[in-house]
Design an enzyme around this catalytic site. Structure first.
Site, PDB file in Angstrom:
ATOM      1  N   GLU A  45       0.848  -1.178   0.000  1.00 41.44           N
ATOM      2  CA  GLU A  45       0.000   0.000   0.000  1.00 41.44           C
ATOM      3  C   GLU A  45       0.886   1.230   0.000  1.00 41.44           C
ATOM      4  OE1 GLU A  45      -3.703   2.069   2.452  1.00 41.44           O
ATOM      5  OE2 GLU A  45      -2.878   0.136   3.091  1.00 41.44           O
ATOM      6  N   ASP A 161      11.188   9.146  -7.113  1.00 42.00           N
ATOM      7  CA  ASP A 161      10.913   8.431  -5.864  1.00 42.00           C
ATOM      8  C   ASP A 161      11.624   7.081  -5.842  1.00 42.00           C
ATOM      9  OD1 ASP A 161       9.871   8.183  -3.312  1.00 42.00           O
ATOM     10  OD2 ASP A 161       7.979   7.310  -3.984  1.00 42.00           O
TER      11      ASP A 161
END
Length: 361
Positions: A45, A161
């Site tokens: 998640e 990222d």
């Protein structure tokens, strides 16, 4: 310099008709229903969605099914997800995760991305491996990351990222960069972007000091952090705040100055930090066993001046990858138990899911 700005691909969600309209060369056609996929377990998640391991009931193929978060959206698909979809539709490389298709749920706001499935993520592996990766295995992993990055950067895309939890690996040793929710296409001249990107431990100093012009060099700083983490078997710069992160960087590399980083003093937040006086680069003390070629590569990745930082192409030519121990072949990488599946299944049964500190923004 002088290369054309990349074509901007626009993706519009025509929700009433149940399909995505994209340019002909990237057309997905009518979306299938998520009911055609059997969810097996939750494997992750992130900021932009929940990821499941699932089985395509038509083909029996195991895939990763990423549910797009719509919590804060009142009208349409989140811009971060649209960016991820448009970028992934353009990308086809062995070391970049593959977007296979987009499927829809019962409601208009229920959208899923069907991705190629990888059995491992490096963050879970690092937490659960009984013995660390060997240097030959580290080289194998990093080379694959660099090949994927070279492809991205040549296509004018910055990932923004990179971290071990966004690096996936198949049981055949193929490493793929994933999670393009923060990725951006860029052009020349470079346009301003928000500096609040990249997970803190992997964030380049120019971002910490507030730069609004971002280049592929921010990805390369993150590669240096990943290489160091794989070699040391622990995060290199585990800051607890932006101030602490800057201090850890200074402790490791010395105090930045105009001499080594022209324009440093003009960065928006430079005057807000009281930097310790530390004249030494301590990388050699941190990695006393690393070869001269390895230290040279790491120093190039950790250059304060973004313009002098090594590119993915530079790194691929590094003598570090040509000296012993040589990188092992991907297919010779060891296989591991599927910790993500076990951990996620346990977490679901308990009603909780622990988050690795490596995943914190």
């Amino acid at each position: 310099m002088g290369e054309p700005e990349p074509e901007q691909i626009r993706l519009k969600c025509v929700r009433k008709e149940g399909f995505f309209t994209v340019p002909p060369e990237h057309r997905l056609g009518r979306c299938r229903s998520v009911k055609e996929f059997e969810k097996l377990n939750r494997i992750g998640e992130g900021t932009y969605g929940i990821v499941y391991r699932a089985r395509d009931t038509h083909t029996d193929e195991i895939v990763a099914l990423k549910k797009v978060r719509m919590d804060k959206e009142k009208d349409g698909v989140p811009i971060s997800s649209l960016r991820e979809i448009t970028l992934l539709l353009r990308l086809r490389h062995p070391n970049i995760v593959e977007l296979k298709e987009v499927v829809v749920g019962n409601h208009l706001e229920s959208i899923f991305l069907v991705m190629g499935y990888c059995e491992q993520d490096l963050a879970s592996l690092l937490e659960n491996m009984p013995t660390p990766f060997s240097e030959a295995q580290v080289k194998c992993i990093v080379l694959q990351v660099l090949r994927g990055l070279q492809y991205l950067h040549r296509n004018f895309i910055i990932h923004r990222d990179l971290k071990v939890s966004n690096l996936l690996m198949t049981d055949k040793g193929c490493v793929k960069t994933a999670d393009f929710g923060l990725a951006r296409a860029y052009g020349i001249p470079v346009k301003p972007m928000t500096p609040k990107v990249v997970t803190l431990w992997y964030r380049a100093p120019e971002l910490l000091l507030g730069t609004t012009t971002q280049t592929t060099s921010i990805d390369m700083w993150a590669v240096g952090c990943i290489l160091a983490e794989l070699l040391a078997h622990k995060p290199l710069l585990p800051g607890t705040s932006e101030i602490h992160q800057v201090d850890l960087i200074v402790q490791l590399l010395g105090t930045p100055s105009e001499n080594i980083w022209p324009g440093f003093s003009q960065l928006p937040l430079a005057s807000q930090y009281s930097l310790r006086k530390q004249p030494y680069n301590n990388l050699k003390h941190k990695f006393p066993w690393l070869s001269e070629a390895g230290l040279r590569l790491m120093n190039l990745l950790f250059m304060y001046d973004p313009k002098k930082r090594a590119t993915a192409g530079d790194c691929l030519e590094s003598s570090y990858f040509k000296e012993k121990p040589l990188p092992c072949e991907p297919e010779l990488m060891p296989t591991f138990p599927h910790h993500r599946n076990k951990r996620a299944t346990l977490a679901t049964s308990l009603g909780t899911e622990s988050q690795s500190r490596r995943c914190r923004p």
